[in-house]
Design a protein around this motif. Structure first.
Motif, PDB file in Angstrom:
ATOM      1  N   ASN A 173      -5.389   8.198   2.784  1.00 52.82           N
ATOM      2  CA  ASN A 173      -5.784   8.134   1.129  1.00 52.82           C
ATOM      3  C   ASN A 173      -7.240   8.347   0.856  1.00 52.82           C
ATOM      4  O   ASN A 173      -7.902   8.040  -0.203  1.00 52.82           O
ATOM      5  CB  ASN A 173      -5.263   6.575   0.733  1.00 52.82           C
ATOM      6  CG  ASN A 173      -3.840   6.627   0.721  1.00 52.82           C
ATOM      7  OD1 ASN A 173      -3.140   7.475   0.926  1.00 52.82           O
ATOM      8  ND2 ASN A 173      -3.416   5.353   0.538  1.00 52.82           N
ATOM      9  N   GLY A 174      -8.041   8.812   1.961  1.00 58.02           N
ATOM     10  CA  GLY A 174      -9.350   9.055   1.651  1.00 58.02           C
ATOM     11  C   GLY A 174     -10.183   7.705   1.501  1.00 58.02           C
ATOM     12  O   GLY A 174     -11.622   7.653   1.410  1.00 58.02           O
TER      13      GLY A 174
ATOM     14  N   MET B 214       0.970  -1.180   0.027  1.00 57.65           N
ATOM     15  CA  MET B 214       0.047   0.212  -0.112  1.00 57.65           C
ATOM     16  C   MET B 214       0.721   1.261  -0.100  1.00 57.65           C
ATOM     17  O   MET B 214       1.745   1.604   0.765  1.00 57.65           O
ATOM     18  CB  MET B 214      -0.798   0.027   1.321  1.00 57.65           C
ATOM     19  CG  MET B 214      -1.796   1.341   1.425  1.00 57.65           C
ATOM     20  SD  MET B 214      -2.577   1.583   3.111  1.00 57.65           S
ATOM     21  CE  MET B 214      -3.585  -0.124   2.962  1.00 57.65           C
ATOM     22  N   LYS B 215       0.582   2.228  -0.783  1.00 57.02           N
ATOM     23  CA  LYS B 215       1.246   3.473  -1.060  1.00 57.02           C
ATOM     24  C   LYS B 215       0.421   4.700  -0.456  1.00 57.02           C
ATOM     25  O   LYS B 215      -0.756   4.561  -0.546  1.00 57.02           O
ATOM     26  CB  LYS B 215       1.674   4.019  -2.281  1.00 57.02           C
ATOM     27  CG  LYS B 215       2.660   3.116  -2.919  1.00 57.02           C
ATOM     28  CD  LYS B 215       2.987   3.670  -4.408  1.00 57.02           C
ATOM     29  CE  LYS B 215       3.930   2.749  -5.080  1.00 57.02           C
ATOM     30  NZ  LYS B 215       4.161   3.465  -6.397  1.00 57.02           N
ATOM     31  N   ILE B 216       1.057   5.331   0.578  1.00 54.69           N
ATOM     32  CA  ILE B 216       0.195   6.377   1.444  1.00 54.69           C
ATOM     33  C   ILE B 216       0.300   7.572   0.349  1.00 54.69           C
ATOM     34  O   ILE B 216       1.499   8.198   0.476  1.00 54.69           O
ATOM     35  CB  ILE B 216       0.875   6.624   2.816  1.00 54.69           C
ATOM     36  CG1 ILE B 216       0.771   5.198   3.820  1.00 54.69           C
ATOM     37  CG2 ILE B 216      -0.030   7.623   3.388  1.00 54.69           C
ATOM     38  CD1 ILE B 216      -0.549   4.655   3.750  1.00 54.69           C
ATOM     39  N   LYS B 217      -0.746   8.063   0.143  1.00 48.50           N
ATOM     40  CA  LYS B 217      -0.690   9.513  -0.682  1.00 48.50           C
ATOM     41  C   LYS B 217      -0.948  10.660   0.300  1.00 48.50           C
ATOM     42  O   LYS B 217      -0.729  11.684  -0.224  1.00 48.50           O
ATOM     43  CB  LYS B 217      -1.862   9.317  -1.594  1.00 48.50           C
ATOM     44  CG  LYS B 217      -1.438   8.042  -2.910  1.00 48.50           C
ATOM     45  CD  LYS B 217      -2.511   7.947  -3.829  1.00 48.50           C
ATOM     46  CE  LYS B 217      -2.373   6.603  -4.690  1.00 48.50           C
ATOM     47  NZ  LYS B 217      -3.585   6.516  -5.520  1.00 48.50           N
ATOM     48  N   CYS B 218      -1.885  10.286   1.155  1.00 44.89           N
ATOM     49  CA  CYS B 218      -2.358  11.543   2.047  1.00 44.89           C
ATOM     50  C   CYS B 218      -2.902  10.951   3.081  1.00 44.89           C
ATOM     51  O   CYS B 218      -3.541   9.976   3.444  1.00 44.89           O
ATOM     52  CB  CYS B 218      -3.475  12.624   1.248  1.00 44.89           C
ATOM     53  SG  CYS B 218      -4.931  11.635   0.907  1.00 44.89           S
ATOM     54  N   ALA B 219      -2.716  11.758   4.209  1.00 49.06           N
ATOM     55  CA  ALA B 219      -3.491  11.363   5.483  1.00 49.06           C
ATOM     56  C   ALA B 219      -3.628  12.603   6.461  1.00 49.06           C
ATOM     57  O   ALA B 219      -3.035  13.555   6.370  1.00 49.06           O
ATOM     58  CB  ALA B 219      -2.275  10.575   6.467  1.00 49.06           C
ATOM     59  N   GLU B 220      -4.941  12.873   6.955  1.00 52.28           N
ATOM     60  CA  GLU B 220      -5.501  13.922   7.798  1.00 52.28           C
ATOM     61  C   GLU B 220      -6.064  13.732   9.050  1.00 52.28           C
ATOM     62  O   GLU B 220      -6.797  12.523   9.225  1.00 52.28           O
ATOM     63  CB  GLU B 220      -6.177  14.749   6.795  1.00 52.28           C
ATOM     64  CG  GLU B 220      -7.560  14.004   6.268  1.00 52.28           C
ATOM     65  CD  GLU B 220      -8.353  14.873   5.280  1.00 52.28           C
ATOM     66  OE1 GLU B 220      -8.308  16.061   5.445  1.00 52.28           O
ATOM     67  OE2 GLU B 220      -9.057  14.110   4.678  1.00 52.28           O
ATOM     68  N   PHE B 221      -6.186  14.450  10.035  1.00 57.77           N
ATOM     69  CA  PHE B 221      -6.938  14.409  11.160  1.00 57.77           C
ATOM     70  C   PHE B 221      -8.095  14.652  10.649  1.00 57.77           C
ATOM     71  O   PHE B 221      -8.538  15.521  10.349  1.00 57.77           O
ATOM     72  CB  PHE B 221      -6.366  15.011  12.093  1.00 57.77           C
ATOM     73  CG  PHE B 221      -7.205  15.238  13.476  1.00 57.77           C
ATOM     74  CD1 PHE B 221      -6.989  14.142  14.294  1.00 57.77           C
ATOM     75  CD2 PHE B 221      -8.074  16.524  13.755  1.00 57.77           C
ATOM     76  CE1 PHE B 221      -8.010  14.279  15.633  1.00 57.77           C
ATOM     77  CE2 PHE B 221      -8.824  16.309  14.859  1.00 57.77           C
ATOM     78  CZ  PHE B 221      -8.766  15.237  15.720  1.00 57.77           C
ATOM     79  N   VAL B 222      -9.088  13.731  11.279  1.00 48.67           N
ATOM     80  CA  VAL B 222     -10.727  14.062  11.121  1.00 48.67           C
ATOM     81  C   VAL B 222     -11.181  14.309  12.410  1.00 48.67           C
ATOM     82  O   VAL B 222     -11.907  15.485  12.275  1.00 48.67           O
ATOM     83  CB  VAL B 222     -11.429  12.490  10.627  1.00 48.67           C
ATOM     84  CG1 VAL B 222     -12.787  12.787  10.346  1.00 48.67           C
ATOM     85  CG2 VAL B 222     -10.624  12.067   9.325  1.00 48.67           C
TER      86      VAL B 222
END
Length: 211
Positions: free
Chosen positions: A68-69, A1-9
């Motif tokens: 990654n949404g 798996m490649k991590i493209k984006c990550a954000e706190f929700v």
């Protein structure tokens, strides 16, 4: 798996606070100061996304991070920090118990143990509970870089025997400093989030209680 984006929700205390929707979730569980936040930051290659601290017991809410949404990583409050008042420990226990018992989005739990020390009674309780519930689980031995190779191998044997792990149960050394174990753990998480949803049964557990 490649991590493209990550954000706190969001942070949550109860089910009403959890993110809406059906994104699959993978939870991080373990004792206070075992390195959950550092592991999360290393997994997504985002320094500082999850707060880290030298003071145990800083994660006091259930924190959701969208990756990654496609899925959530869920940082659960740590258990076993002796300096926290018993009343607050009970609040944390109920918070974690409520999430693990009720969250239909949950696909698996990454259970962290410190590679420098044998598993505690609470670690053993947690793993037994996960196995009894049929929850997908992987045990990750953190801070692997702080051991020599021979000491790490011995530590993994100790962890496997103490929990105990059956043949085929997942045990992975991990270092948030060197990145050891990162790709392997991402592969495991990738398999979980691609799997079908599991049924959830309500049961109680004792992790976080005084023994």
């Amino acid at each position: 798996m490649k991590i493209k984006c990550a954000e706190f929700v969001t942070s949550a205390v109860k089910a009403a606070d959890y993110p809406a929707g059906e994104l699959p979730e993978v939870a991080l569980a373990g004792r206070s100061n075992v390195g959950k936040s550092s592991l999360l930051n290393k997994l997504v290659n985002r320094r500082g996304l999850a707060r880290t601290s030298n003071t145990p017991g800083r994660t006091r809410l259930i924190n959701f991070f969208r990756v990654n949404g496609d899925f959530h990583l869920v940082d659960l409050p740590g258990y076993g920090y002796a300096k926290v008042p018993l009343q607050e420990k009970e609040v944390w226990r109920k918070m974690v118990e409520g999430y693990l018992n009720s969250r239909k989005n949950l696909k698996g739990v990454v259970m962290l143990v410190d590679s420098r020390h044998p598993p505690t009674a609470q670690d053993i309780q947690m793993y037994e509970w996960l196995k009894h519930r049929g929850v997908e689980a992987a045990v990750v031995a953190t801070k692997a870089d702080k051991n020599s190779r021979s000491r790490l191998l011995q530590s993994l044997k100790t962890i496997r025997a103490a929990l105990p792990l059956a043949e085929g149960d997942l045990l992975l050394p991990f270092s948030s400093v060197t990145g050891q174990g990162r790709e392997e753990l991402l592969e495991i998480i990738g398999r979980w989030v691609a799997s079908e949803s599991r049924d959830v049964r309500h049961e109680t557990w004792d992790v976080g209680r005084e023994t």
